[in-house]
Design an enzyme around this catalytic site. Structure first.
Site, PDB file in Angstrom:
ATOM      1  N   PHE A 160       1.849  -3.329   3.974  1.00 37.48           N
ATOM      2  CA  PHE A 160       2.176  -4.625   4.577  1.00 37.48           C
ATOM      3  C   PHE A 160       3.675  -4.882   4.436  1.00 37.48           C
ATOM      4  O   PHE A 160       4.283  -4.555   3.417  1.00 37.48           O
ATOM      5  CB  PHE A 160       1.413  -5.754   3.883  1.00 37.48           C
ATOM      6  CG  PHE A 160      -0.019  -5.895   4.325  1.00 37.48           C
ATOM      7  CD1 PHE A 160      -0.542  -5.149   5.362  1.00 37.48           C
ATOM      8  CD2 PHE A 160      -0.848  -6.809   3.694  1.00 37.48           C
ATOM      9  CE1 PHE A 160      -1.851  -5.293   5.770  1.00 37.48           C
ATOM     10  CE2 PHE A 160      -2.172  -6.963   4.089  1.00 37.48           C
ATOM     11  CZ  PHE A 160      -2.678  -6.211   5.126  1.00 37.48           C
ATOM     12  N   LYS A 217      -9.931   7.541   1.654  1.00 38.41           N
ATOM     13  CA  LYS A 217     -10.331   6.146   1.424  1.00 38.41           C
ATOM     14  C   LYS A 217     -11.760   5.881   1.881  1.00 38.41           C
ATOM     15  O   LYS A 217     -12.363   4.884   1.482  1.00 38.41           O
ATOM     16  CB  LYS A 217      -9.371   5.191   2.136  1.00 38.41           C
ATOM     17  CG  LYS A 217      -7.996   5.081   1.509  1.00 38.41           C
ATOM     18  CD  LYS A 217      -7.169   4.017   2.210  1.00 38.41           C
ATOM     19  CE  LYS A 217      -5.774   3.896   1.606  1.00 38.41           C
ATOM     20  NZ  LYS A 217      -4.889   5.007   1.984  1.00 38.41           N
ATOM     21  N   CYS A 239       0.814  -1.228   0.000  1.00 39.72           N
ATOM     22  CA  CYS A 239       0.000   0.000   0.000  1.00 39.72           C
ATOM     23  C   CYS A 239       0.841   1.270   0.000  1.00 39.72           C
ATOM     24  O   CYS A 239       0.291   2.366  -0.157  1.00 39.72           O
ATOM     25  CB  CYS A 239      -0.932  -0.002   1.216  1.00 39.72           C
ATOM     26  SG  CYS A 239      -1.756  -1.573   1.481  1.00 39.72           S
ATOM     27  N   GLU A 289      -2.090   4.827  13.310  1.00 44.39           N
ATOM     28  CA  GLU A 289      -1.782   6.092  12.634  1.00 44.39           C
ATOM     29  C   GLU A 289      -2.096   7.285  13.528  1.00 44.39           C
ATOM     30  O   GLU A 289      -1.349   8.265  13.556  1.00 44.39           O
ATOM     31  CB  GLU A 289      -2.559   6.196  11.317  1.00 44.39           C
ATOM     32  CG  GLU A 289      -2.157   7.400  10.488  1.00 44.39           C
ATOM     33  CD  GLU A 289      -2.674   7.361   9.064  1.00 44.39           C
ATOM     34  OE1 GLU A 289      -2.214   8.183   8.248  1.00 44.39           O
ATOM     35  OE2 GLU A 289      -3.540   6.517   8.753  1.00 44.39           O
ATOM     36  N   HIS A 325      -9.801   1.553  -0.913  1.00 44.86           N
ATOM     37  CA  HIS A 325      -8.349   1.388  -0.841  1.00 44.86           C
ATOM     38  C   HIS A 325      -7.818   0.851  -2.166  1.00 44.86           C
ATOM     39  O   HIS A 325      -8.091  -0.291  -2.525  1.00 44.86           O
ATOM     40  CB  HIS A 325      -8.010   0.433   0.302  1.00 44.86           C
ATOM     41  CG  HIS A 325      -6.554   0.392   0.651  1.00 44.86           C
ATOM     42  ND1 HIS A 325      -5.580   1.046  -0.078  1.00 44.86           N
ATOM     43  CD2 HIS A 325      -5.891  -0.240   1.661  1.00 44.86           C
ATOM     44  CE1 HIS A 325      -4.398   0.828   0.462  1.00 44.86           C
ATOM     45  NE2 HIS A 325      -4.562   0.050   1.513  1.00 44.86           N
ATOM     46  N   HIS A 338      -3.348   7.671   5.810  1.00 50.12           N
ATOM     47  CA  HIS A 338      -3.457   6.359   5.165  1.00 50.12           C
ATOM     48  C   HIS A 338      -4.860   5.816   5.450  1.00 50.12           C
ATOM     49  O   HIS A 338      -5.497   5.265   4.561  1.00 50.12           O
ATOM     50  CB  HIS A 338      -2.368   5.423   5.686  1.00 50.12           C
ATOM     51  CG  HIS A 338      -2.263   4.152   4.931  1.00 50.12           C
ATOM     52  ND1 HIS A 338      -2.025   4.119   3.565  1.00 50.12           N
ATOM     53  CD2 HIS A 338      -2.399   2.853   5.312  1.00 50.12           C
ATOM     54  CE1 HIS A 338      -1.993   2.857   3.160  1.00 50.12           C
ATOM     55  NE2 HIS A 338      -2.218   2.075   4.196  1.00 50.12           N
TER      56      HIS A 338
END
Length: 409
Positions: A397, A333, A163, A312, A338, A301
């Site tokens: 990830f 998002k 991502c 976050e 996403h 994010h």
């Protein structure tokens, strides 16, 4: 001496529109691009919603013969890139192509092509596998095809960091120009992962939302009732240039990149460590030569996962202290879903539009705030206000973190 880097062109393919102005209009009006996935292939999956691209204008930029040889992610990326070059007013006959590169990639690559050819292999044998299978499926072919189309002969490669892919692409492109190795770079990401295999994998991880009955409300970052992210497809591409190079061409300047921070958690394959994210933000701020208090907005994010949004939020508090409660943080998002490897490309464009229009995009579906997420997330409606400096966060990830600092031009 570090050179100034500006953005002169942007292009988008998304569930909220296939051009920047349509996307931005939907973002500022809090429109969700999430819809039911009705294909029979998804009937046994727990998640049946996604941000799918509709009315895709492929033929405007790619002829019908080429289309058959491009994976869907490549088609998205080519269209977004051509839009960016058009807005940047690039004259391919005049620009020094040896000084222009392409840093553009995908988190997953040609998943549709891989699945289709695997099915052919099993059902009809190896002789029926397409001779275009390999070039259609590999991550770097989007950059390669764009280089062939444009003639850009500068550096060209594809970062892959889940991502964080697009943010890394943009950040590394920024470095390449800032340090004088290139004059301009086409950068960003593209993704096409709306398929049963990817959905099955994420579903087994319990990472995706299962709010199938209310798709438009499924992506709800920072809300106590969030139950996972919503997968989307599309592309976001930017044309970056050295400032004097852009001015000399008479190019439109949409904003400036002033900093980039990249770190690794070295912690867990999927669970985030907020300290890695906070270090990336600190580096972006430090390298931009600004103070934390100078930041007005963070495009988070903000994936709508239970652990990710809390992590976050912790990272923002660690970096900004008391100022964390004064700046605005929002997750686009909540509307786009996403886009995995393309997320940072689209979010960079949204961040630039925020700076240009002095508009903080909303986090929609934020109705029951998580007590652990207690910042100003611009709940449900866009807000107008002066924005001079903004960050765009991307975390992937594997513990990959990449943060871009933008400044109004």
């Amino acid at each position: 001496m570090k050179r100034r880097v500006v953005v002169t062109g942007t292009g988008v393919v998304s569930s909220l529109g296939n051009d920047v102005e349509t996307l931005w209009n939907n973002i500022t009006n809090g429109v969700s691009g999430i819809k039911p996935v009705t294909s029979e292939e998804f009937k046994d999956l727990s998640t049946k919603i996604a941000g799918t691209v509709e009315d895709f204008p492929a033929e405007k930029y790619i002829d019908s013969k080429e289309l058959k040889r491009y994976d869907r992610f490549t088609q998205f990326g080519v269209v977004a890139a051509m839009q960016a070059l058009e807005q940047a007013r690039v004259d391919l006959d005049k620009i020094n192509k040896d000084r222009v590169g392409i840093y553009i990639s995908s988190g997953a690559g040609g998943m549709d092509t891989i699945m289709e050819n695997h099915k052919v292999l099993l059902e009809k044998g190896p002789k029926r596998v397409s001779p275009f299978f390999i070039p259609m499926s590999i991550h770097n072919m989007l950059a390669g095809l764009l280089a062939i189309k444009t003639g850009f002969r500068g550096p060209s490669f594809s970062t892959v960091s889940a991502c964080a892919t697009s943010n890394h692409s943009i950040g590394e492109a920024y470095h390449q120009i800032a340090h004088g190795y290139s004059d301009a770079i086409l950068t960003g990401g593209a993704e096409a992962t709306i398929n049963p295999l990817y959905f099955a994998g994420f579903s087994k991880m319990r990472a995706m939302s299962t709010a199938n009955e209310t798709p438009e409300q499924a992506s709800r970052p920072f809300d106590a009732d969030r139950d996972g992210f919503v997968m989307s497809e599309g592309a976001g591409v930017l044309f970056l240039e050295e400032y004097e190079h852009a001015v000399n061409r008479g190019a439109p300047i949409l904003g400036e990149i002033i900093g980039y921070g990249s770190t690794t958690d070295a912690y867990h394959i999927t669970a985030p460590d907020y300290q890695g994210a906070s270090r990336a933000m600190k580096l972006a701020i430090e390298r931009a030569g600004i103070d934390p208090e100078d930041v007005d907005y963070i495009n988070a994010h903000g994936t709508s996962t239970p652990t990710g949004d809390v992590s976050e939020t912790k990272a923002v508090k660690e970096v900004f202290g008391d100022h964390a409660y004064k700046l605005k943080v929002s997750s686009s998002k909540s509307m786009t879903g996403h886009l995995f490897g393309a997320a940072g490309g689209i979010e960079a464009i949204i961040t630039l539009k925020s700076l240009e229009t002095n508009t903080f995009p909303p986090t929609i579906n934020l109705e029951n705030p998580d007590p652990e997420c207690d910042l100003d997330y611009v709940a449900n409606q866009a807000v107008e206000g002066e924005i001079d400096i903004a960050l765009s966060n991307g975390f992937g990830f594997g513990g990959h973190n990449a943060v871009i600092a933008f400044k109004k031009f």
